[in-house]
Scaffold this active site. Structure first.
Site, PDB file in Angstrom:
ATOM      1  N   TYR A   1       0.822  -1.219   0.000  1.00  0.00           N
ATOM      2  CA  TYR A   1       0.000   0.000   0.000  1.00  0.00           C
ATOM      3  C   TYR A   1       0.859   1.274   0.000  1.00  0.00           C
ATOM      4  O   TYR A   1       0.488   2.294   0.557  1.00  0.00           O
ATOM      5  CB  TYR A   1      -0.960   0.003   1.198  1.00  0.00           C
ATOM      6  CG  TYR A   1      -2.091  -1.008   1.070  1.00  0.00           C
ATOM      7  CD1 TYR A   1      -2.222  -1.811  -0.060  1.00  0.00           C
ATOM      8  CD2 TYR A   1      -3.029  -1.156   2.076  1.00  0.00           C
ATOM      9  CE1 TYR A   1      -3.247  -2.736  -0.176  1.00  0.00           C
ATOM     10  CE2 TYR A   1      -4.066  -2.079   1.969  1.00  0.00           C
ATOM     11  CZ  TYR A   1      -4.165  -2.870   0.842  1.00  0.00           C
ATOM     12  OH  TYR A   1      -5.189  -3.780   0.736  1.00  0.00           O
TER      13      TYR A   1
ATOM     14  N   LYS B   1       4.419 -14.721   3.752  1.00  0.00           N
ATOM     15  CA  LYS B   1       4.570 -15.558   2.556  1.00  0.00           C
ATOM     16  C   LYS B   1       6.044 -15.477   2.168  1.00  0.00           C
ATOM     17  O   LYS B   1       6.403 -15.092   1.046  1.00  0.00           O
ATOM     18  CB  LYS B   1       3.625 -15.025   1.463  1.00  0.00           C
ATOM     19  CG  LYS B   1       3.537 -15.853   0.220  1.00  0.00           C
ATOM     20  CD  LYS B   1       2.535 -16.985   0.286  1.00  0.00           C
ATOM     21  CE  LYS B   1       2.612 -17.790  -1.002  1.00  0.00           C
ATOM     22  NZ  LYS B   1       1.822 -19.002  -1.011  1.00  0.00           N
TER      23      LYS B   1
ATOM     24  N   ASP C   1      -1.702 -17.889   2.759  1.00  0.00           N
ATOM     25  CA  ASP C   1      -2.733 -18.514   1.922  1.00  0.00           C
ATOM     26  C   ASP C   1      -3.365 -19.712   2.641  1.00  0.00           C
ATOM     27  O   ASP C   1      -4.584 -19.841   2.708  1.00  0.00           O
ATOM     28  CB  ASP C   1      -2.181 -18.892   0.536  1.00  0.00           C
ATOM     29  CG  ASP C   1      -0.829 -19.585   0.596  1.00  0.00           C
ATOM     30  OD1 ASP C   1      -0.264 -19.723   1.696  1.00  0.00           O
ATOM     31  OD2 ASP C   1      -0.331 -19.997  -0.480  1.00  0.00           O
TER      32      ASP C   1
ATOM     33  N   ASP D   1      -5.569  -6.829   5.723  1.00  0.00           N
ATOM     34  CA  ASP D   1      -6.803  -6.279   5.156  1.00  0.00           C
ATOM     35  C   ASP D   1      -7.717  -7.418   4.721  1.00  0.00           C
ATOM     36  O   ASP D   1      -8.898  -7.486   5.096  1.00  0.00           O
ATOM     37  CB  ASP D   1      -6.431  -5.382   3.961  1.00  0.00           C
ATOM     38  CG  ASP D   1      -7.566  -4.466   3.545  1.00  0.00           C
ATOM     39  OD1 ASP D   1      -8.617  -4.477   4.213  1.00  0.00           O
ATOM     40  OD2 ASP D   1      -7.395  -3.744   2.548  1.00  0.00           O
TER      41      ASP D   1
ATOM     42  N   ASP E   1     -11.210  -9.049   6.661  1.00  0.00           N
ATOM     43  CA  ASP E   1     -12.514  -8.989   5.993  1.00  0.00           C
ATOM     44  C   ASP E   1     -13.110 -10.388   5.850  1.00  0.00           C
ATOM     45  O   ASP E   1     -14.313 -10.589   6.024  1.00  0.00           O
ATOM     46  CB  ASP E   1     -12.398  -8.341   4.603  1.00  0.00           C
ATOM     47  CG  ASP E   1     -12.472  -6.813   4.668  1.00  0.00           C
ATOM     48  OD1 ASP E   1     -12.112  -6.244   5.716  1.00  0.00           O
ATOM     49  OD2 ASP E   1     -12.890  -6.190   3.676  1.00  0.00           O
TER      50      ASP E   1
HETATM   51 MG    MG Z   1     -10.689  -3.574   3.624  1.00  0.00          MG
END
Ligand code: MG
Ligand code: NAI
Length: 343
Positions: A121, A168, A216, A240, A244
């Site tokens: 990000y 990862k 994963d 993130d 969610d």
């Molecule tokens: Mg989000």
């Protein structure tokens, strides 16, 4: 002592759920607040050309903490700079299932501690040539250490037993290699490797345990056996997405609070957005926003008051009234009044 709280309702249901959280904070007699309201989002952009006016930045910077509702289309232009204004390095996202609700996984109690400043990000993207674009993923030892230390402190402070470090590093050898190496060094100072002892419930006596997990595979385990996880420390994007995903396990967006924590300032917001499909109808679920206010109380050191608010919300979730997203027909103010009555 009076605490100055910046209140930024934003757009859509942000305008409906933010006053609910303020009402709940005002009902707490043992803490004094002064609320200073600021504008942000689509509506103020349409008026002034700016989604986050300087005045609002200043209000958030000067306050002891900020409550933010949600923005619409301009969400990224509001929340990313606001996180910077409060110097937030940690995004704290609890995903808990509540008694009496019909959740996919009713035994979930996980707190995601998401790195909030770097990873993918960074916004460092470019077009190399027509049809080829790149993104620069930044991982620093400093931010990795900060988020890992915050994660272990959080686990200890809040009575959790186990910390999982998501990564990862088998593929992103340099970047997640550094994240993993740094986080594991913190883990070794503060905990013991997670072994079978956790299953036999002995972890509490030996202090915190930790494990590492490929992100994963972790996504799959979270869906199937979320009860095996407590605190999960993650790089930015993984945090993130996994948080969610876990929102889906516990009953949806109307229930999930979050905190953006910095050294000496912090911002509290529901995970959900402005919900244009129900905005203006007075039926938004205020629980996520009120639970964000509970996190604010705890952040300011009022653990007992924060716990009271959480218990009040839990009790209303269990016995009603409920908003339509949870199968009820009550409005935002009915739920808010019920929470205030519980207090
Ligand atoms: Mg989000
Ligand atoms: P959303 O979270 O606003 O809504 C998704 C779905 O969940 C909708 O059906 C909505 O009605 C429902 N929902 C969300 N919160 C609810 C609540 N408290 N009570 C009852 N139902 C609730 O996400 P969506 O639809 O993807 O985005 C809508 C707008 O919100 C977009 O403009 C987006 O940019 C913005 N957004 C802003 C965020 C922020 O300000 N932090 C975060 C996410 C989205």
């Amino acid at each position: 002592m009076t605490h100055e709280i910046a209140v930024i309702p934003g757009d859509g249901i942000g305008q409906e759920v933010t006053p609910a959280a303020v009402e709940v904070l005002e009902a707490i007699e043992t803490v004094d607040f002064e609320f200073v309201e600021g504008d942000a989002g689509d509506a103020v952009k349409a008026e002034t050309g700016e989604a986050l006016p300087q005045e609002t930045r200043d209000i958030a910077a000067d306050a002891d903490a900020t409550l933010f509702g949600a923005a619409g289309e301009t969400a990224a232009d509001v929340i990313l700079p606001l996180r910077e204004v409060v110097g937030s390095f940690a995004n704290v996202r609890p995903a808990r299932s509540y008694p009496g609700l019909d959740a996919v996984q009713p035994d979930t109690d996980i707190v995601f501690i998401r790195e909030n400043t770097e990873g993918v990000y960074t916004g460092i993207e470019s077009e190399i040539t027509e049809g080829v674009r790149t993104l620069t993923r930044v991982i620093t030892e400093e931010a990795s250490r900060d988020i890992a230390e915050y994660g272990f402190d959080y686990a200890k402070r809040n009575g959790y037993e186990d910390v999982t470090i998501a990564h990862k590093a088998n593929v992103m050898r340099q970047t997640d290699g550094l994240f993993l190496e740094t986080a594991e060094a913190v883990a070794e100072e503060r905990s013991v490797p997670r072994t079978d002892e956790r299953a036999s419930g002995e972890a509490a006596s030996s202090g915190l345990t930790y494990d590492t997990a490929l992100m994963d595979a972790l996504a799959m385990h979270l869906v199937m056996t979320p009860e095996e996880y407590d605190v999960i420390v993650c790089p930015n994007l993984a945090g993130d997405m996994l948080s969610d995903l876990s929102a889906g396990l516990v009953g949806g967006l109307g229930l999930l609070p979050s905190a953006n924590v910095g050294e000496d300032n912090a911002l509290f917001e529901p995970v959900h957005g402005s919900a244009p499909d129900i905005a203006g109808e007075g039926v938004a679920n205020p629980s996520a926003m009120i639970l964000s206010a509970a996190m604010l109380l705890e952040h300011l050191g009022y653990d007992e008051e924060g716990e009271h608010v959480r218990t009040a919300v839990e009790s209303v979730l269990e016995s009603g009234p409920r908003t339509p997203d949870l199968g009820g027909d009550a409005g935002t103010t009915d739920v808010t009044d019920a929470v205030v009555d519980e207090l």
